[in-house]
Design an enzyme around this catalytic site. Structure first.
Site, mmCIF file in Angstrom:
data_model
loop_
_atom_site.group_PDB
_atom_site.id
_atom_site.type_symbol
_atom_site.label_atom_id
_atom_site.label_comp_id
_atom_site.label_asym_id
_atom_site.label_seq_id
_atom_site.Cartn_x
_atom_site.Cartn_y
_atom_site.Cartn_z
ATOM 1 N N GLU A 190 0.789 -1.092 -0.002
ATOM 2 C CA GLU A 190 0.185 -0.099 -0.012
ATOM 3 C C GLU A 190 0.791 1.175 -0.015
ATOM 4 O OE1 GLU A 190 -2.480 -3.270 0.818
ATOM 5 O OE2 GLU A 190 -0.588 -2.746 1.707
ATOM 6 N N HIS A 200 -10.979 -6.224 8.261
ATOM 7 C CA HIS A 200 -11.514 -5.849 7.004
ATOM 8 C C HIS A 200 -13.108 -5.302 7.165
ATOM 9 C CE1 HIS A 200 -8.592 -9.216 6.476
ATOM 10 N NE2 HIS A 200 -8.627 -8.839 4.942
#
Length: 331
Positions: free
Chosen positions: A66, A136
């Site tokens: 990321e 998540h």
């Protein structure tokens, strides 16, 4: 233009894909980057067909980093490209906070206003319905409200999501664009022709007289359902902020002044969260018109559990919004 639910029309997934396709076709400086966004079409199928249409140089995969996705996008934006970076889940944005906070958000300031950073970071907030567990399922748009130089935008309805994403890609500022995994399959009728929705403007999705509910993403649809179910007993106005940074305080305060009562519903933690921020700004601007303090519906200071019953207990639903409405005085 509010969504009609799961009937015939364009799904939010399709609307996002259309927005990306239109912007890639319109501007050669736009490109898509992220994990599995090319041939795989993204973890939620959002980018399917775009690699085939625009090729390896416009739609391409990255390693699982990321930091590299956002950092390289910030650098490319400085040199004239308009990258659209995908981060699979908002939870993973924590890995790129330095690139967002200390690079993308500050470049224009640090270059004396002469540099622009036209990049968009797409990511997805979670929810109880997917039971994706603690790593998540977070809704993290509020995390970035205190970082200068950024715009924070939410995809709430099908119509707004397409128009806002196109405006985000055209913006010369870095935009964090938060979608919601439980809204991807919602469908609504939207225009066939290309259109944009301005950043920084809220929308009154339903007019009412007794109470204002300011709500984001899935909470917006819960609020609209509640407003419909109690219509005739309590008249509920529902307002969608759409952009949290900059926040359209004027529209929110105007609604609060008309009704005198406000509930803010946001699928984030309440402590230091966006719901608290929105409530404070409304109270600041409409204090003498309010019959009671602004009520906040959100998530307690706890991770989202994997267990479906526990997740439903933690993440607010329509019953929580209705309870907050009914608890307001003089209703």
């Amino acid at each position: 233009m509010s969504d009609g639910g799961s009937g015939e029309g364009t799904s939010m997934r399709e609307a996002i894909n259309d927005a990306l396709h239109e912007e890639l076709d319109r501007d050669e400086s736009v490109y898509l980057v992220g994990e599995d966004v090319a041939e795989a079409g993204g973890s939620f199928g959002i980018t399917r067909g775009l690699h085939e249409a625009f090729g390896d140089e416009r739609v391409f995969d990255t390693p699982i980093s990321e930091q590299a996705i956002v950092g390289s996008s910030a650098g490319a934006a400085l040199t004239g490209s308009r990258p659209v970076a995908e981060i699979m889940y908002a939870d993973f944005m924590g890995l790129a906070v330095d690139q967002v906070m200390n690079q993308a958000g500050l470049f224009r300031y640090m270059f004396g206003g002469e540099a622009t950073v036209p990049m968009t970071v797409r990511t997805v907030n979670g929810g109880a319905g997917f039971n994706a567990a603690a790593q998540h399922s977070k809704s993290l748009h509020g995390l970035f409200l205190g970082m200068p130089g950024l715009r924070v935008v939410l995809g709430n309805t099908v119509y707004d999501t397409k128009g806002l994403l196109k405006s985000a890609i055209r913006s010369d500022d870095p935009v964090l664009f938060f979608e919601h995994m439980e809204l991807y399959n919602r469908e609504a009728e939207i225009p066939e022709e290309s259109y944009t929705v301005p950043l920084g403007e809220a929308a009154v999705e339903r007019e009412g007289e007794d109470v204002t509910v300011v709500a984001n993403q899935l909470m917006l649809h819960h609020a609209l359902d509640v407003a419909e179910s109690i219509d005739g007993e309590i008249s509920v106005e529902v307002v969608s902020p759409r952009t949290l940074k900059p926040l359209d305080v004027e529209t929110l305060a105007a609604s609060a002044k008309r009704t005198g009562r406000v509930v803010v519903a946001d699928e984030s933690v309440m402590q230091g969260g966006p719901g608290s921020y929105v409530a404070r700004r409304i109270e600041e601007e409409a204090f003498y018109h309010l019959e009671a303090p602004v009520s906040i519906v959100g998530v307690d200071d706890t991770p989202v559990p994997f267990s479906p019953p526990l997740a439903d207990a933690v993440v607010p639903g329509p019953e929580d919004i209705e309870a907050a409405i009914r608890a307001l005085p003089r209703l």
